[in-house]
Design a protein around this motif. Structure first.
Motif, PDB file in Angstrom:
ATOM      1  N   UNK A 160       7.090  17.153  16.833  1.00  0.00           N
ATOM      2  CA  UNK A 160       7.458  17.709  15.620  1.00  0.00           C
ATOM      3  C   UNK A 160       9.021  17.013  15.205  1.00  0.00           C
ATOM      4  N   UNK A 161       9.444  15.907  15.946  1.00  0.00           N
ATOM      5  CA  UNK A 161      10.519  15.571  15.443  1.00  0.00           C
ATOM      6  C   UNK A 161      11.825  16.254  15.633  1.00  0.00           C
ATOM      7  N   UNK A 162      11.819  17.004  16.561  1.00  0.00           N
ATOM      8  CA  UNK A 162      12.868  17.888  16.896  1.00  0.00           C
ATOM      9  C   UNK A 162      13.935  17.489  17.828  1.00  0.00           C
ATOM     10  N   UNK A 163      15.177  18.037  17.903  1.00  0.00           N
ATOM     11  CA  UNK A 163      16.179  17.825  18.983  1.00  0.00           C
ATOM     12  C   UNK A 163      15.854  18.902  19.982  1.00  0.00           C
ATOM     13  N   UNK A 164      16.518  18.688  21.099  1.00  0.00           N
ATOM     14  CA  UNK A 164      16.293  19.631  22.377  1.00  0.00           C
ATOM     15  C   UNK A 164      16.621  20.863  22.151  1.00  0.00           C
ATOM     16  N   UNK A 165      17.761  21.374  21.511  1.00  0.00           N
ATOM     17  CA  UNK A 165      18.031  22.683  21.025  1.00  0.00           C
ATOM     18  C   UNK A 165      16.910  23.197  20.020  1.00  0.00           C
ATOM     19  N   UNK A 166      16.281  22.640  19.319  1.00  0.00           N
ATOM     20  CA  UNK A 166      15.279  23.191  18.229  1.00  0.00           C
ATOM     21  C   UNK A 166      14.068  23.551  19.190  1.00  0.00           C
ATOM     22  N   UNK A 167      13.642  22.189  19.913  1.00  0.00           N
ATOM     23  CA  UNK A 167      12.573  22.464  20.749  1.00  0.00           C
ATOM     24  C   UNK A 167      12.480  23.714  21.596  1.00  0.00           C
ATOM     25  N   UNK A 168      13.769  23.792  22.250  1.00  0.00           N
ATOM     26  CA  UNK A 168      13.639  24.962  23.273  1.00  0.00           C
ATOM     27  C   UNK A 168      13.505  26.240  22.472  1.00  0.00           C
ATOM     28  N   UNK A 169      14.086  26.316  21.286  1.00  0.00           N
ATOM     29  CA  UNK A 169      13.875  27.497  20.178  1.00  0.00           C
ATOM     30  C   UNK A 169      12.374  27.749  19.979  1.00  0.00           C
ATOM     31  N   UNK A 170      11.818  26.546  19.805  1.00  0.00           N
ATOM     32  CA  UNK A 170      10.227  26.595  19.308  1.00  0.00           C
ATOM     33  C   UNK A 170       9.315  26.697  20.583  1.00  0.00           C
TER      34      UNK A 170
END
Length: 200
Positions: A160-170
């Motif tokens: 999804x092209x996300x950073x680590x923090x966003x990936x944790x949230x998702x």
């Protein structure tokens, strides 16, 4: 030879290894093939029990529960065989993954890779007695869950092209409560199976 001695010989395992629950069933290769086949069907069925979440591309499913419980019950080799067959069937195009998907180009594919690693790891720990008590089974299940995330989150970041923090949230935060319930259930079920066997 007595009936008890015959039964014990039928379920014997290599010296120095603690039996897993599957070893209680008599038989050799035929038993192992049947157990692996049944587990593949269990994984397919569990993967279809999903709840799509609108804020993440990763669905909530019973897949992780089935993988960890199967690894603990079957042991490392049979657990790996079952999950690997399931994984390869999906890669080859069989619609066996969550929501009847197949292939590899989807957000939760990394979690499936993690499951292939988690099942034999949990099985390895079970072979050393970790499935016999609630605390050790809970730790083993938690380790298995962390392994799934260790592969799932980096893939999600890439997909999804996300950073680590966003990936944790998702890909982590929405599933923590469910994971806690799955770990608790596994930590109760496997030791309970051993207690029933001990009573017999």
């Amino acid at each position: 030879m007595s009936l008890d001695a015959t039964h014990n010989a039928a379920i014997a395992v290599p010296r120095g290894k603690v039996r897993v629950l599957a070893d209680v069933l008599p038989g050799g290769l035929a038993r192992d093939v049947a157990l692996v086949a049944a587990t593949v069907l269990l994984l397919i069925g569990a993967g279809q029990v999903t709840i799509p979440l609108p804020w993440t591309p990763v669905p909530l499913s019973l897949g992780t529960f089935a993988v960890i419980a199967s690894g603990a019950a079957l042991g490392s080799v049979r657990g790996l065989a079952a999950v690997a067959i399931y994984f390869l069937a999906g890669i080859a195009g069989a619609p066996v993954f969550a929501q009847h998907t197949s292939g590899w180009h989807f957000a939760s594919f990394g979690y499936l890779i993690g499951m292939v690693v988690a099942a034999p790891l949990v099985g390895y720990l079970a072979e050393r007695g970790w499935s016999r008590t609630i605390p050790t089974m809970a730790i083993s299940a938690a380790i298995g869950s962390l392994v799934v995330y260790a592969f799932g989150v980096p893939w999600l970041m890439h997909f999804v092209g996300a950073d680590f923090g966003t990936a944790l949230k998702l890909g982590v935060t929405p599933f923590l409560i469910g994971d806690g319930l799955k770990i608790a259930a596994i930590a109760l079920l496997l030791p309970a199976g051993w207690k029933l066997l001990d009573r017999r």
